[in-house]
Design a protein around this motif. Structure first.
Motif, short mmCIF file in Angstrom:
data_model
loop_
_atom_site.label_atom_id
_atom_site.label_comp_id
_atom_site.label_asym_id
_atom_site.label_seq_id
_atom_site.Cartn_x
_atom_site.Cartn_y
_atom_site.Cartn_z
N ALA A 114 50.41 48.32 36.13
CA ALA A 114 49.28 48.03 37.01
C ALA A 114 48.76 46.63 36.68
CB ALA A 114 48.18 49.06 36.78
N GLN A 115 48.38 45.90 37.72
CA GLN A 115 47.90 44.55 37.46
C GLN A 115 46.40 44.56 37.19
OE1 GLN A 115 48.54 41.55 40.48
NE2 GLN A 115 47.13 40.26 39.32
N GLY A 116 46.00 43.90 36.11
CA GLY A 116 44.59 43.84 35.77
C GLY A 116 43.83 42.89 36.68
N LYS A 117 42.56 43.13 36.77
CA LYS A 117 41.74 42.30 37.65
C LYS A 117 40.33 42.21 37.07
CE LYS A 117 40.46 41.93 42.54
NZ LYS A 117 40.55 42.55 43.87
N ILE A 118 39.74 41.02 37.15
CA ILE A 118 38.33 40.85 36.78
C ILE A 118 37.57 40.43 38.02
CG2 ILE A 118 36.69 39.55 35.37
CD1 ILE A 118 38.87 39.22 33.26
N MET A 119 36.57 41.23 38.37
CA MET A 119 35.73 40.90 39.52
C MET A 119 34.34 40.53 39.01
SD MET A 119 37.06 43.99 41.99
CE MET A 119 37.13 45.19 40.65
N LEU A 120 33.91 39.32 39.32
CA LEU A 120 32.58 38.87 38.92
C LEU A 120 31.65 39.14 40.09
CD1 LEU A 120 34.18 35.81 37.35
CD2 LEU A 120 32.50 37.18 36.10
N ASP B 130 40.02 41.95 27.74
CA ASP B 130 40.74 42.99 27.00
C ASP B 130 41.14 44.14 27.92
OD1 ASP B 130 41.54 44.27 24.50
OD2 ASP B 130 39.88 45.65 24.90
N ARG B 131 40.21 44.65 28.72
CA ARG B 131 40.51 45.73 29.64
C ARG B 131 41.49 45.29 30.73
NH1 ARG B 131 37.52 47.43 26.27
NH2 ARG B 131 36.38 49.40 26.29
N ALA B 132 41.31 44.10 31.24
CA ALA B 132 42.19 43.61 32.32
C ALA B 132 43.62 43.49 31.81
CB ALA B 132 41.68 42.27 32.85
N ARG B 133 43.77 43.12 30.53
CA ARG B 133 45.11 43.03 29.93
C ARG B 133 45.78 44.40 29.85
NH1 ARG B 133 43.82 38.60 25.20
NH2 ARG B 133 44.80 36.82 26.23
N GLN B 134 44.96 45.45 29.82
CA GLN B 134 45.51 46.82 29.83
C GLN B 134 45.79 47.30 31.25
OE1 GLN B 134 42.62 49.29 27.78
NE2 GLN B 134 42.33 47.75 26.20
N GLY B 135 45.61 46.39 32.23
CA GLY B 135 45.88 46.77 33.62
C GLY B 135 44.69 47.36 34.35
N LYS B 136 43.51 47.31 33.71
CA LYS B 136 42.32 47.87 34.35
C LYS B 136 41.71 46.88 35.35
CE LYS B 136 41.75 51.46 31.43
NZ LYS B 136 41.86 52.86 31.82
N LYS B 137 40.98 47.45 36.29
CA LYS B 137 40.17 46.63 37.19
C LYS B 137 38.73 46.68 36.68
CE LYS B 137 43.32 47.43 41.03
NZ LYS B 137 44.25 46.39 40.49
N TRP C 59 44.71 31.91 29.76
CA TRP C 59 44.87 32.45 31.11
C TRP C 59 45.04 31.31 32.12
CZ3 TRP C 59 41.73 31.48 35.36
CH2 TRP C 59 41.93 32.29 36.48
N THR C 60 45.87 31.56 33.12
CA THR C 60 45.95 30.64 34.26
C THR C 60 45.87 31.48 35.54
OG1 THR C 60 48.36 30.77 34.41
CG2 THR C 60 47.46 29.03 32.99
N PRO C 61 45.49 30.85 36.66
CA PRO C 61 45.32 31.62 37.90
C PRO C 61 46.60 32.29 38.37
CG PRO C 61 44.22 29.50 38.08
CD PRO C 61 45.04 29.46 36.82
N ASP C 62 47.79 31.77 37.97
CA ASP C 62 49.02 32.44 38.40
C ASP C 62 49.52 33.42 37.34
OD1 ASP C 62 49.81 30.60 36.57
OD2 ASP C 62 51.28 29.59 37.84
N ALA C 63 48.69 33.71 36.35
CA ALA C 63 49.04 34.71 35.34
C ALA C 63 48.81 36.10 35.92
CB ALA C 63 48.20 34.50 34.08
N ASP C 64 48.95 37.08 35.04
CA ASP C 64 48.99 38.46 35.53
C ASP C 64 47.62 39.12 35.69
OD1 ASP C 64 50.59 40.37 36.57
OD2 ASP C 64 50.71 41.50 34.69
N ILE C 65 46.57 38.35 35.56
CA ILE C 65 45.22 38.92 35.77
C ILE C 65 44.56 38.16 36.91
CG2 ILE C 65 42.92 39.19 34.77
CD1 ILE C 65 44.34 39.47 32.03
#
Lengths: 328, 328
Positions: B9-15, B76-83, B110-116
């Motif tokens: 699952a792809q992680g995501k951070i929503m601000l 940390d959570r996003a790296r585990q695939g969490k949203k 991190w970069t914008p084309d990375a996995d989060i």
């Protein structure tokens, strides 16, 4: 609210900020206000953004120049007991319809306890929604300046540009350019270059969050050459703002908390990166009072008025102490 | 976005900017982002505002001082695939979590084309939502300044206060005062009184759009005596702002379009009410070039830098013409 002699429907004017225009960024209250309204009044471009929400309602489309007409029409309908939504893009209070509407209402003798209710429904303004598309440029103090000199004397605008360029704000320029009004952005650039590095990051966001969205990252030096139009917002960073991986970020001042790559940050005159605790008000008062320097010397050092420094030299030191702050 | 080697699952951070905090003022996207998230991270007070929307999710409550911790936990959570939804009151970009989060992400490589994936969900900031409660104070150019000197040197804050007081902005003060930090608002008042009329309208909005909302209208002269706390926003008008029937309104410059009651407006130095068309950039350039006055004299008249005036005296007059402007 006074009870009317005759139990007629009570009129209402709702000043609704749409945010950037996509339905995703409408607030629940903005959407409900549009649903509640019998009559929708607004600039034709903004009405198009919510076309599917206004079916079956009276829709009054106005041109850009007819702001006062819009307010007068709203008042007219509200007097007939209608519920009117006057729509603005962004926030209804920011260069929007809220100001002109209150002016028209006051002129007509309206008071808040009269028979027409007025509600302002806030929305995210262009400065916020455009910033969200480019990264985090607004992390520190910012301001919004309209370059439109249609109703504001140019010297007033120029004084504002010069002041905030000097004082190192992040700045959003609204109405930066139009078909005929092309020189104002050049003048703004000239005033900024008196104080800021030519490499200061600049983002130009056109039609943000709309189908024709276009984002350009550039520099202060090249800003005036960029494609800028009526639907663009220009964001100019402060002296610490950087662009990395296509994102524009203004640090808040965490330089002391973790390592920072060289070259990404500059320390502003009078500012010491990572020394913030000792340069807060109390620390600064203690420093200048212990310095033995004159108000004139300190004024020159800190870029502050001499009379302010003189008062600060005489002020009593409050008890030291720092605590955490709320977000905005 | 690069495809991962393993289809995790792809992680995501929503601000996520909540706006003032009431559900009415949440945008559709903010609400959907919270629903989409597995994990909610934020300051405990803001999590309380959306308690009913976070049931069944992992909720990480942090104190005000733990901003970097919040960003680190999100990563940390996003790296585990969490949203992950990182929530801020107001707009996530304005003194909010967007800046610290990008700094932590960059630091971690991190970069914008990375996995989060990172998404910023804008919201109405306190300046907008508080303004909506008091009338229409933001109709003209405005700025936001935080009085917190925890991470910003006081001289930087003082220069900004002095500059915008001089240049006649409408100003919102964020973090105006806290239990221990009480002198900053007095210093801000002192700097403003160097340039502004003591009767300048000021609104103090505490917990706007929340159950404990409290609004006080006062003046610059009495501002420091008012009840101001951590949850207050202070709005200071410009030289044209007036209070009428309990509403604070800044006119946009329509003085020439209808009669105005005497005493409600002042004309700022260098500004002529109702003469806007002839004092736009083109009109002003024509005026100063025809005046026969020196750059030094004009600089003093208009309160602008002499070198800027000197350049303006030499600039070619662009073709005259005005047109309507877009709202913000």
């Amino acid at each position: 609210m006074n009870a009317p002699d005759h139990p007629a429907a009570q009129g209402k004017i709702m000043l609704v900020g749409l945010g950037p225009g996509s339905h995703d960024h409408l607030t629940a209250r903005a959407r409900a206000a549009i649903a509640e309204a019998d009559t929708i009044i607004g600039y034709v471009t903004y009405i198009r953004l919510i076309a599917d929400l206004v079916e079956g309602k009276e829709v009054i489309k106005k041109s850009m120049t007819e702001e006062l007409d819009r307010a007068v029409e709203a008042l007219d309908r509200a007097r007939q007991g209608k519920k009117v939504a006057l729509i603005s893009s962004g926030d209804a209070g920011v260069y929007g319809m809220a100001g002109p509407t209150f002016e028209v209402l006051f002129q007509a003798g309206w008071t808040p306890d009269a028979d027409i209710e007025v509600e302002i429904v806030p929305g995210a303004s262009a400065i916020n929604t455009c910033a969200a598309l480019v990264g985090a440029p607004l992390t520190h103090d910012f301001c919004a300046i309209s370059l439109s000199d249609l109703l504001t004397p140019w010297p007033t605008i120029a004084r504002r540009l010069d002041a905030v360029a000097y004082a190192d704000f992040v700045v959003a320029l609204y109405n930066p350019k139009s078909g005929r009004r092309t020189q104002q952005i050049v003048e703004a650039q000239r005033l900024f270059l008196r104080h800021r590095d030519p490499q200061t990051p600049v983002a130009i966001v056109k039609s943000g969050h709309r189908p024709k969205q276009r984002i350009e990252l550039t520099t202060l030096e090249r800003m005036a050459e960029a494609e800028i139009g009526m639907l663009s917002t220009v964001l100019i960073g402060n002296s610490n703002t950087f662009i990395k991986h296509g994102l524009m970020v203004t640090p808040r001042g965490y330089a002391n908390k973790y390592a920072v790559e060289a070259g990404e940050r500059n320390t502003h005159a009078g500012e010491q990166a990572g020394r913030s605790l000792s340069t807060g008000l109390n620390g600064w008062l203690a420093t200048i009072q212990a310095s033995g320097r004159s108000a004139a010397e300190l004024a020159a050092d800190y870029g502050l008025p001499e009379d302010y420094i003189a008062a600060a030299l005489l002020s009593e030191l409050p008890p030291a102490g720092e605590e955490a702050e709320i977000e905005g």
